[in-house]
Write an enzyme that holds these catalytic residues in place. Structure first.
Site, PDB file in Angstrom:
ATOM      1  N   LYS A  62       0.932  -1.255  -0.053  1.00 55.58           N
ATOM      2  CA  LYS A  62      -0.033  -0.103  -0.155  1.00 55.58           C
ATOM      3  C   LYS A  62       1.022   1.263  -0.055  1.00 55.58           C
ATOM      4  O   LYS A  62       1.822   1.376   0.960  1.00 55.58           O
ATOM      5  CB  LYS A  62      -0.756   0.097   1.201  1.00 55.58           C
ATOM      6  CG  LYS A  62      -2.150  -0.899   1.387  1.00 55.58           C
ATOM      7  CD  LYS A  62      -3.338  -0.562   0.710  1.00 55.58           C
ATOM      8  CE  LYS A  62      -4.279  -1.650   0.631  1.00 55.58           C
ATOM      9  NZ  LYS A  62      -5.455  -1.320  -0.121  1.00 55.58           N
ATOM     10  N   GLU A  94      -1.791   0.268  -8.655  1.00 51.67           N
ATOM     11  CA  GLU A  94      -3.473   0.595  -8.698  1.00 51.67           C
ATOM     12  C   GLU A  94      -3.570   2.098  -8.451  1.00 51.67           C
ATOM     13  O   GLU A  94      -3.163   2.614  -7.328  1.00 51.67           O
ATOM     14  CB  GLU A  94      -4.092  -0.138  -7.539  1.00 51.67           C
ATOM     15  CG  GLU A  94      -4.092  -1.837  -7.927  1.00 51.67           C
ATOM     16  CD  GLU A  94      -4.908  -2.756  -6.879  1.00 51.67           C
ATOM     17  OE1 GLU A  94      -5.652  -2.071  -6.175  1.00 51.67           O
ATOM     18  OE2 GLU A  94      -4.219  -3.812  -6.479  1.00 51.67           O
TER      19      GLU A  94
HETATM   20 MG   LIG Z   1      -7.005  -1.072  -4.651  1.00 54.61          MG
END
Ligand SMILES: [Mg+2]
Length: 323
Positions: free
Chosen positions: A134, A191
């Site tokens: 992340k 992403e």
């Molecule tokens: Mg995502």
């Protein structure tokens, strides 16, 4: 002769799990059980707060409405609520013997900030090494350095990154600047780096870092298409809808030369094992994004292989509807 039961569950989450603006203390949802002619099928309906548009109450009511009609012999249309459509379609697929038992229990380990811990986990991983990080939670520069450290420490690693639309184009660029250009092709995809899909596309074209769609897949009017710099689409069935709808998206992605990555919406071990089967069935060449088991303190009915976490059994659940 058909019978149907809807069980309600409420499992404690690990402390400090924050979804967007809300601390999630319990994971709430339903298990649906369908029986017909000696066959049976199960599914999990667990709308995710802050991500699903439907509430748990709305999901329960929609599931009940669907089950009442099915129980009487009808073949009702799929629910308009994605979590309900997905859970029921899984139960139907099991009932009809359409959902294969084999599963892809490999998962891309998730790193929330500590690269050293991830390096240890990766050293125990066999075969293709894929991890997810992340980004966008700290300084973009720090994210860039973490990515460099990981790619340097584990030479056969490829990374999936997720920025959840958190960066301005300038911030995304400052991230990219810190990633060694020789490593950029080992970022399988990032992403949704930027606040808008247009900015993300421009970022991908100009930096050579491939991107993936996730939030955009759920936007009104989204179409899977071949686009320069786009490598993958992330498919979260609980947020998308029925298995049929997921199949459509996956084949559209494959036809456009994109990878389709089945990912979790923090389902229980029950839902995760089903997602692992769906991944093995529909996206056999891709490691799914299912590393969320440990966010919930208990497994539910079906165990994740190898997990020693306690399991909440069916007999501990409240029956919310049956007929
Ligand atoms: Mg995502």
């Amino acid at each position: 002769m058909r019978t149907a039961t809807l069980y309600r569950f409420k499992l404690p989450m690990e402390a400090g799990i924050i979804l967007r603006y809300q601390r999630l203390k319990t994971r709430d949802g339903f298990l649906v059980h369908l029986q017909e002619n000696g066959q049976q099928g199960w599914g999990e309906i667990s709308p995710l707060p802050e991500f699903s548009k439907e509430t748990i109450e709305q999901a329960g009511q929609a599931a009940e409405t669907w089950l009442k009609q099915w129980r009487l012999g009808a073949e009702p249309d799929e629910s308009e609520l994605p979590s309900v459509a997905f859970g029921i379609s899984c139960a139907l697929a099991e009932l009809q013997g359409k959902l294969p038992k084999d599963a892809n229990y490999r998962k891309a380990p998730l790193c929330n900030g500590d690269p050293d811990e991830l390096i240890v986990r990766l050293s125990n991983m066999s075969g293709q090494k894929v991890a997810k990080v992340k980004v966008g939670l700290y300084e973009a520069v720090r994210d860039g350095m973490v990515v460099n450290v990981l790619l340097e420490a584990v030479p056969d690693l490829s990374l999936r990154l997720d920025a959840n639309r958190s960066w301005s184009r300038a911030k995304a660029d400052s991230f990219a600047k810190y990633v060694n250009p020789d490593y950029r092709n080992r970022i399988a995809f990032l992403e949704e780096p930027c606040q808008t899909p247009e900015q993300s596309l421009a970022f991908a074209r100009e930096t050579g870092i491939a991107i993936a769609w996730d939030e955009s897949v759920r936007d009104e009017g989204f179409k899977v298409e071949e686009q320069a710099g786009v490598a993958a689409v992330v498919i979260k069935p609980t947020l998308i809808g029925s298995l049929a709808r997921c199949c459509q998206l996956i084949s559209a992605a494959h036809n456009a030369g994109l990878e389709a990555v089945i990912s979790s919406s923090i389902e229980t071990s029950f839902g995760l094992t089903q997602l692992a089967r769906i991944a093995h069935w529909l996206t056999p060449a891709t490691i799914p994004g299912l590393d969320t088991l440990e966010l919930i303190q208990s497994q539910l009915v079906r165990r994740w292989p190898g997990s020693t976490m306690p399991v909440t059994g069916l007999d501990e659940l409240e029956i919310s509807w049956c007929s």
